[in-house]
Write an enzyme that holds these catalytic residues in place. Structure first.
Site, PDB file in Angstrom:
ATOM      1  N   GLU A   1       0.867  -1.173   0.000  1.00  0.00           N
ATOM      2  CA  GLU A   1       0.000   0.000   0.000  1.00  0.00           C
ATOM      3  C   GLU A   1       0.912   1.234   0.000  1.00  0.00           C
ATOM      4  O   GLU A   1       1.834   1.304   0.821  1.00  0.00           O
ATOM      5  CB  GLU A   1      -0.878   0.011   1.263  1.00  0.00           C
TER       6      GLU A   1
ATOM      7  N   ARG B   1       5.933 -12.569   9.663  1.00  0.00           N
ATOM      8  CA  ARG B   1       6.311 -11.176   9.493  1.00  0.00           C
ATOM      9  C   ARG B   1       7.696 -10.975  10.063  1.00  0.00           C
ATOM     10  O   ARG B   1       8.021 -11.500  11.111  1.00  0.00           O
ATOM     11  CB  ARG B   1       5.333 -10.353  10.329  1.00  0.00           C
TER      12      ARG B   1
ATOM     13  N   LYS C   1       5.067   0.547   8.998  1.00  0.00           N
ATOM     14  CA  LYS C   1       4.913   1.924   8.534  1.00  0.00           C
ATOM     15  C   LYS C   1       4.109   2.741   9.541  1.00  0.00           C
ATOM     16  O   LYS C   1       4.417   3.888   9.803  1.00  0.00           O
ATOM     17  CB  LYS C   1       4.202   1.933   7.180  1.00  0.00           C
TER      18      LYS C   1
END
Ligand code: ATP
Ligand code: MG
Length: 598
Positions: A129, A350, A360
Site C-alpha cells: 500500500e 512477518r 509503517k
C-alpha cells in the site's frame, strides 16, 4: 578384597572422567551434524539423519548409541528452535567448513517448492500500500515473491494496493519503486488496484443482487457490539433491491456521508472465525486519491480488492504475512461467491528486527514528530535508510532469503544482517585510519618517516603515503589505557614507549613518548593514528537501537567526532570504507560518515 575394590573405584573414576571429556566432543559432533542437516533442509534437522552422520564419522559411537541418543535429541531440538539465520550465524562461528562445502547449494536450498506450481505458469505479486516508505519487511515479501517467480520461470506483478485515499500519497509510489529498484527486484508488470474500480463496483453489485452483500447503515459502534455478541442487524433482512438502492446512495455524492453506510458481506455473525462476522467490503472515504483525485468516494477494503485482484490478474500463488491467516476463509468466500478462479494462498511470518520497529504505522509518527531525520534516517529499517547506512542490496536480499518462508516467528538481530553485509563489504572497500576523540601524542627522537600503507591487506587497491614527523593523534580510548613505561605500536609505522601518560581526569593533555624502534614485537597494542601535520576533521554517526522498552530511544544516535587521515578528504558521498579498528562506514557527505557496523 580391599585391593580389588580400590582398583574398581579407580577404574570407575577414570571412566567417568573419560566420559566427561568425550561428552563435550560428542556434543560438538552432534551439533555440527544437526546444524549441517538443518542448513540443508530449510532449517529443520532430522534426528535420524543426524545420528547416521555421526556414526558415519565415528563408527565406534554405534556401540554407545543408547547413551548418545538423549544428547542428540536435545541438541537437534535446540537447533530446530533457531531461525535459519541464527543457525547460519552459529555455523559461521563454530563450523565454517560446513559453509564452504555447501556454498554451491545455497541458492537451491533457499525456498521450498510451491504446491501446484507449473513451470512457466507461476504468477506471484507483491502488493504494497503506498502509505509509507518500504522497509526490510517489504524486502522479505518482495524478494520471496520474486524468487518464486524466477524459480518457475513465471512472472512477478508489483501491485499498488491503493484503495484507501485517506492514507496514500503520490511520493510513496515512487519510494516503493525506488526501494525495489535498489534491491534489484524487477517486476514484469506494475499496476494499481485503483485502476480496477469499475470492476470492483461491478462485482459489488453482483454480490448485492445475489443476496451475498448488504448495505448497512448501522453506526460502527453498533456493528462492533453486534459482532461481539454474534447478533445480526435489521439491515441484513432487507431485499437485494433495497440494498442496491442503498448502494447507489453510497456512490452518490448527495447521498450517504462518511460512516453513514457500509457495504458488508453476508457472512456468519456467529462464526468462530470473527473475520467472517459480516466484515466491511466498501466504505465511503471522501479524501482525494493521489491518482484518481475525487473520481470515487466509495472504496473497497483490502479484504475485497485483494482476492479479486489476485484472481483477475492470474496470480497463481499469493503469498502474504501470517496475520492474514484468519482472513483466508473470507478471501475464498468472496471469490467463490463471484465464481472467480482461486489462487493458492501461502502465509509466512512477518519480519521484525530486534531493537526497532518494522511497521509503517509505527514509523510514521517518529517522522511526523521529528524524532528522526526522515524516512532515510540511518536508525530506521526502511530500505532508503539501510542504503544510506551502507548496506549492500545483495546483503539485504541474502539476509531476508535466509529467513525462509516458514510461519515460525523470529525476531532476528541486526547482527545477522550485519554479518552478511560485512562479509560482502570486506573485500570491496578500502581501509583508512580514523581516530575518534583524538589525543595528541608527541614522540621524541622520532625519525621523519614516510609511511606507505596498503589500502587493503589482500586486494590490489594500491597504497597511500603519509609523511610523519613525530606528532600524532591517537584515540582517547587507547590513550587512557597507556601508563608511563608502556609501549605501543603505531600501526604500519614504529614502536613508541610512553614517557608521560594521560591523567584520566585532565582533558586535552599531551601524551609524550619516545621512539622505540621498528622491530615487530609481540603483545604491543597496535593503534591507528593520524599525523598531526595532515588530517581531516571527520564526524561519524553511530546508530543505536531505535526502540528500547517500547519507547523511542532518545540516545539512539551517537555523534563521534575525530580526525581521519588526509586521504579521506577525497572520499565522495556513497563511498564505503573500513575505518581500521573502528568499523565499516558509508560517506554521507564530505567530512560526515555513517557507521554501517563494526
Ligand atoms: P505496515 O504495518 O508496515 O503498514 P503492511 O502489511 O500494512 O505493513 P503493506 O504495504 O500492506 O504493509 O505490505 C505489502 C506486503 O508486504 C504484504 O504482502 C505484507 O504482508 C508484506 N509485509 C509487510 N510488512 C512485512 C514484514 N514486516 N515482514 C514480511 N512481510 C511484510
Ligand atoms: Mg497493509
Amino acid at each position: 578384597m580391599c585391593r580389588s575394590f580400590f582398583n574398581s573405584l579407580i577404574a570407575a573414576i577414570f571412566v567417568s572422567f573419560w566420559l566427561a571429556l568425550t561428552d563435550a566432543a560428542i556434543e560438538n559432533l552432534i551439533r555440527k551434524h544437526a546444524l549441517a542437516n538443518a542448513y540443508r533442509h530449510e532449517g529443520k534437522a532430522d534426528l535420524g539423519a543426524v545420528v547416521s552422520k555421526i556414526i558415519a564419522e565415528q563408527p565406534d559411537i554405534r556401540s554407545k548409541i543408547r547413551e548418545v541418543m538423549p544428547a542428540a535429541k536435545v541438541v537437534v531440538q535446540e537447533v530446530n528452535r533457531m531461525s535459519p539465520a541464527e543457525q547460519q550465524l552459529q555455523i559461521e562461528d563454530l563450523f565454517p567448513d560446513i559453509l564452504e562445502v555447501q556454498e554451491k547449494r545455497v541458492e537451491e536450498r533457499r525456498l521450498p517448492a510451491l504446491s501446484n506450481a507449473v513451470e512457466g505458469k507461476v504468477v506471484t505479486r507483491f502488493p504494497p500500500e503506498p502509505n509509507g516508505y518500504p522497509h526490510i519487511g517489504h524486502a522479505k515479501a518482495a524478494v520471496i515473491d520474486e524468487t518464486y517467480a524466477r524459480m518457475y520461470n513465471g512472472r512477478l506483478i508489483l501491485r499498488f494496493d491503493d484503495t484507501n485515499p485517506a492514507k496514500e500519497q503520490l511520493d510513496y509510489y515512487k519510494a516503493i519503486k525506488d526501494g525495489l529498484d535498489w534491491l534489484g527486484v524487477k517486476p514484469d508488470l506494475v499496476k494499481n488496484s485503483s485502476d480496477d474500480m469499475a470492476r470492483f463496483y461491478g462485482y459489488a453489485e453482483q454480490m448485492i443482487s445475489s443476496g451475498h452483500a448488504y448495505a448497512c447503515t448501522c453506526q460502527p459502534d453498533v456493528v462492533k457490539q453486534n459482532r461481539s455478541e454474534g447478533k445480526e442487524c435489521a439491515c441484513r433482512s432487507l431485499s437485494p433491491d433495497e440494498h442496491l438502492q442503498r448502494w447507489r446512495r453510497m456512490l452518490d455524492a448527495q447521498g450517504y456521508k462518511m460512516n453513514e453506510a457500509f457495504l458488508r458481506v453476508k457472512g456468519d455473525m456467529q462464526s468462530l472465525n470473527t473475520a467472517l462476522r459480516d466484515p466491511t467490503l466498501f466504505r465511503i472515504i471522501e479524501a482525494a486519491h493521489p491518482l484518481k483525485d475525487k473520481k470515487y468516494r466509495v472504496w473497497p477494503t483490502y479484504d475485497f480488492a485483494g482476492p479479486i485482484e489476485d484472481s483477475i490478474d492470474g496470480v497463481t500463488h499469493a503469498l502474504r504475512t501470517k496475520e492474514y491467516e484468519l482472513r483466508d476463509a473470507l478471501y475464498f468466500l468472496i471469490l467463490k461467491t463471484l465464481g472467480l478462479r482461486l489462487p493458492e494462498l501461502i502465509e509466512f511470518s512477518r519480519l521484525e528486527l530486534r531493537g526497532t520497529t518494522v511497521s509503517k504505522r509505527k514509523l510514521q509518527p517518529l517522522i511526523r514528530d521529528g524524532l528522526v531525520e526522515g524516512w532515510d534516517d540511518p536508525r530506521l529499517p526502511t530500505l532508503t535508510a539501510l542504503r544510506r547506512r551502507g548496506f549492500l542490496p545483495e546483503a539485504v536480499r541474502e539476509f531476508v532469503l535466509s529467513l525462509g518462508v516458514s510461519k515460525a516467528e523470529s525476531e532476528p538481530d541486526w547482527a545477522l544482517l550485519e554479518s552478511v553485509n560485512r562479509k560482502m563489504l570486506d573485500p570491496l572497500v578500502r581501509r583508512y585510519f580514523f581516530v575518534p576523540d583524538p589525543v595528541r601524542l608527541e614522540v621524541a627522537g622520532a625519525p621523519e618517516v614516510k609511511a606507505i600503507l596498503k589500502l587493503h591487506p589482500e586486494k590490489n587497491f594500491g597504497e597511500r603515503v603519509i609523511e610523519t614527523r613525530g606528532a600524532f593523534y591517537i584515540p582517547r580510548e587507547d590513550a587512557e589505557k597507556l601508563k608511563q613505561g608502556d609501549s605501543l605500536r603505531l600501526l604500519g609505522l614504529y614502536n613508541v614507549e610512553i614517557e608521560h601518560s594521560l591523567p584520566a581526569s585532565e582533558e586535552g593533555l599531551l601524551l609524550k613518548g619516545r621512539y622505540a624502534g621498528e622491530d615487530l614485537r609481540e603483545g604491543l597494542p597496535k593503534i591507528q593514528w593520524v599525523s598531526a601535520d595532515s588530517y581531516r576533521e571527520f564526524t561519524v554517526w553511530v546508530t543505536l537501537p531505535l526502540i528500547v522498552d517500547n519507547e523511542f530511544n532518545k540516545e539512539s544516535l551517537k555523534i563521534v567526532k575525530g580526525f581521519a587521515e588526509a586521504a579521506c578528504g577525497d572520499l565522495k558521498p556513497d563511498d564505503k570504507v573500513q575505518f581500521i579498528r573502528f568499523g565499516f562506514c558509508r560517506i554521507d557527505s564530505p567530512g560526515l560518515a555513517i557507521l554501517t557496523h563494526r
